[in-house]
Scaffold this motif. Structure first.
Motif, mmCIF file in Angstrom:
data_model
loop_
_atom_site.group_PDB
_atom_site.id
_atom_site.type_symbol
_atom_site.label_atom_id
_atom_site.label_comp_id
_atom_site.label_asym_id
_atom_site.label_seq_id
_atom_site.Cartn_x
_atom_site.Cartn_y
_atom_site.Cartn_z
ATOM 1 N N ALA B 138 0.813 -1.220 0.000
ATOM 2 C CA ALA B 138 0.000 0.000 0.000
ATOM 3 C C ALA B 138 0.845 1.269 0.000
ATOM 4 O O ALA B 138 0.321 2.380 -0.112
ATOM 5 C CB ALA B 138 -0.927 0.005 1.221
ATOM 6 N N ILE B 139 2.192 1.122 0.119
ATOM 7 C CA ILE B 139 3.055 2.310 0.236
ATOM 8 C C ILE B 139 2.851 3.311 -0.915
ATOM 9 O O ILE B 139 2.525 4.485 -0.647
ATOM 10 C CB ILE B 139 4.556 1.929 0.361
ATOM 11 C CG1 ILE B 139 4.809 1.214 1.703
ATOM 12 C CG2 ILE B 139 5.452 3.167 0.262
ATOM 13 C CD1 ILE B 139 6.254 0.762 1.911
ATOM 14 N N PRO B 140 3.015 2.898 -2.186
ATOM 15 C CA PRO B 140 2.950 3.910 -3.260
ATOM 16 C C PRO B 140 1.651 4.717 -3.248
ATOM 17 O O PRO B 140 1.676 5.956 -3.254
ATOM 18 C CB PRO B 140 3.079 3.071 -4.541
ATOM 19 C CG PRO B 140 3.821 1.836 -4.099
ATOM 20 C CD PRO B 140 3.335 1.560 -2.708
ATOM 21 N N ALA B 141 0.508 4.018 -3.190
ATOM 22 C CA ALA B 141 -0.780 4.726 -3.255
ATOM 23 C C ALA B 141 -0.973 5.633 -2.044
ATOM 24 O O ALA B 141 -1.393 6.789 -2.176
ATOM 25 C CB ALA B 141 -1.919 3.710 -3.357
ATOM 26 N N GLY B 147 0.381 12.828 0.266
ATOM 27 C CA GLY B 147 1.375 13.872 0.010
ATOM 28 C C GLY B 147 2.469 13.900 1.055
ATOM 29 O O GLY B 147 3.018 14.960 1.379
ATOM 30 N N ALA B 148 2.802 12.720 1.594
ATOM 31 C CA ALA B 148 3.828 12.655 2.647
ATOM 32 C C ALA B 148 5.184 13.108 2.110
ATOM 33 O O ALA B 148 5.530 12.841 0.964
ATOM 34 C CB ALA B 148 3.922 11.234 3.192
ATOM 35 N N ILE B 166 11.444 1.932 -2.621
ATOM 36 C CA ILE B 166 9.983 2.007 -2.789
ATOM 37 C C ILE B 166 9.477 3.389 -2.367
ATOM 38 O O ILE B 166 8.659 4.008 -3.046
ATOM 39 C CB ILE B 166 9.284 0.904 -1.963
ATOM 40 C CG1 ILE B 166 9.701 -0.483 -2.490
ATOM 41 C CG2 ILE B 166 7.761 1.068 -1.994
ATOM 42 C CD1 ILE B 166 9.216 -1.632 -1.625
ATOM 43 N N LEU B 167 9.986 3.876 -1.234
ATOM 44 C CA LEU B 167 9.557 5.183 -0.732
ATOM 45 C C LEU B 167 9.920 6.286 -1.719
ATOM 46 O O LEU B 167 9.108 7.171 -2.015
ATOM 47 C CB LEU B 167 10.189 5.461 0.640
ATOM 48 C CG LEU B 167 9.615 4.643 1.804
ATOM 49 C CD1 LEU B 167 10.499 4.772 3.042
ATOM 50 C CD2 LEU B 167 8.193 5.106 2.139
ATOM 51 N N GLY B 171 7.585 9.018 -4.215
ATOM 52 C CA GLY B 171 7.569 10.479 -4.138
ATOM 53 C C GLY B 171 8.086 11.079 -2.848
ATOM 54 O O GLY B 171 8.014 12.295 -2.651
ATOM 55 N N ILE B 172 8.607 10.231 -1.957
ATOM 56 C CA ILE B 172 9.170 10.722 -0.685
ATOM 57 C C ILE B 172 10.420 11.556 -0.954
ATOM 58 O O ILE B 172 11.227 11.209 -1.805
ATOM 59 C CB ILE B 172 9.503 9.503 0.217
ATOM 60 C CG1 ILE B 172 8.230 8.907 0.799
ATOM 61 C CG2 ILE B 172 10.523 9.838 1.285
ATOM 62 C CD1 ILE B 172 7.529 9.771 1.813
#
Lengths: 220, 220
Positions: B138-141, B147-148, B166-167, B171-172
């Motif tokens: 569930a990380i990407p979605a 907007g983390a 992955i993070l 977009g992290i």
């Protein structure tokens, strides 16, 4: 005599950063020599500062060659005091304490955890990482008997100063403080604060700084 | 324009130390002004370095008076990026993760935890600090939707690089890494490592240094 030099806190901080870089170089068995520039780049410190810091603990580099990696690694470990084994007691068997006990690199680095204390009756007597949790009142006797050097303070902020004083009175020489509160300590006791808020602030800072950097780079 | 200056990692580290000192001064409502000497003494940094660091973020002192405490505090918070709110996700709901969630000063400092992930099916779905633990997939979605800005890596060292990737792909922009392993990251991603071994090494260093200091003082 590197053991008797006077080193400031920021210098100590930089030296442990160099040590970390050196350690990974030695572990991977890569380079025989390392330059102040390479060390500085990996640790985020200017070359001249690296040379000054290393000279202060007796590290000798050769112009155009750099420092012999293994030799410098040993010099640093001696200066930092890692040639001896340090015994530590943990006060507070909560999440932080348990995370520390489970920390994989702990034992290989010359640190040994010899006792765990907690004030909660429900926790006392339970085994945590092979150690039976002792009540707080056992601190003085256990610290003296074990000859422990360090105390790890992993209790709520409101208890931290009190716990620190008991540890110091029992003969502890250095404190690793996880409570987000500054401790008042006698001058002969060393202390290092691990403050998660500080880590977050540094991250906020670097992220802010990083994005303005990329913006400038892509915009120019 | 303090937001667009280029600040090195060591400078960032020193600035967060000054901020910590200033914060406690502001909280106790004590001094209206603080000198570079007072700030330096509390943070373990030379006066001249303090003045240089503060000038770099636009802090203005007055000769013989020092810096206005509240004004400098605000200037620093802006430069560090604490005027905005940072959203973070946590990967790894183990001891470190839980300790962080329970950290008392977390929310008052402009950081908000918006999601927790873990790969263990026995943990997924459980509530940790008010958040339902989500599976890794569930990380990407979740990161995109929330907007983390930050990812907290609190997984075993062998999983850390994979989790970091992955993070970053989700977009992290910044990582707080608790795994004792250096992460390979693209240049636009900021990172701060929290290494407990480093804290112990600093303590060993300071204890060694402290005792030689006391010895000399009492012996002279």
């Amino acid at each position: 005599m590197p053991q008797t030099i006077r080193i400031s806190k920021p210098t100590a901080r930089r030296l442990t950063m160099y040590l970390r870089v050196l350690q990974s170089v030695v572990e991977t068995g890569g380079m025989e020599c390392i330059s102040s520039h390479q060390l500085g780049a990996a640790a985020g410190v200017a070359d001249a500062q690296v040379r000054k810091d290393l000279a202060s603990i007796g590290g000798r580099g050769q112009s155009g060659v750099g420092y012999r990696t293994r030799e410098l690694h040993e010099t640093m470990r001696r200066a930092i005091g890692l040639q001896k084994s340090w015994r530590a007691v943990l006060v507070g068997a909560g999440n932080i304490g348990r995370a520390l006990l489970a920390y994989p690199r702990f034992h290989t680095e010359g640190f040994e955890l010899v006792a765990v204390f907690d004030h909660a009756p429900s926790v006392v007597g339970k085994r945590v990482a092979g150690l039976a949790v002792q009540p707080m009142k056992a601190i003085p006797a256990t610290v003296r008997r074990s000859g422990a050097h360090f105390g790890i303070v992993a209790v709520p902020p409101s208890d931290a100063q009190n716990v620190a004083e008991i540890l110091v009175a029992s003969g502890i020489r250095g404190l690793l403080n996880f409570a987000p509160r500054a401790l008042q300590l006698p001058a002969h006791v060393a202390s290092v604060n691990v403050d998660f808020t500080e880590a977050f602030q540094r991250l906020a800072f670097e992220t802010t700084n990083q994005s303005s950097r990329s913006k400038r780079t892509t915009g120019a």
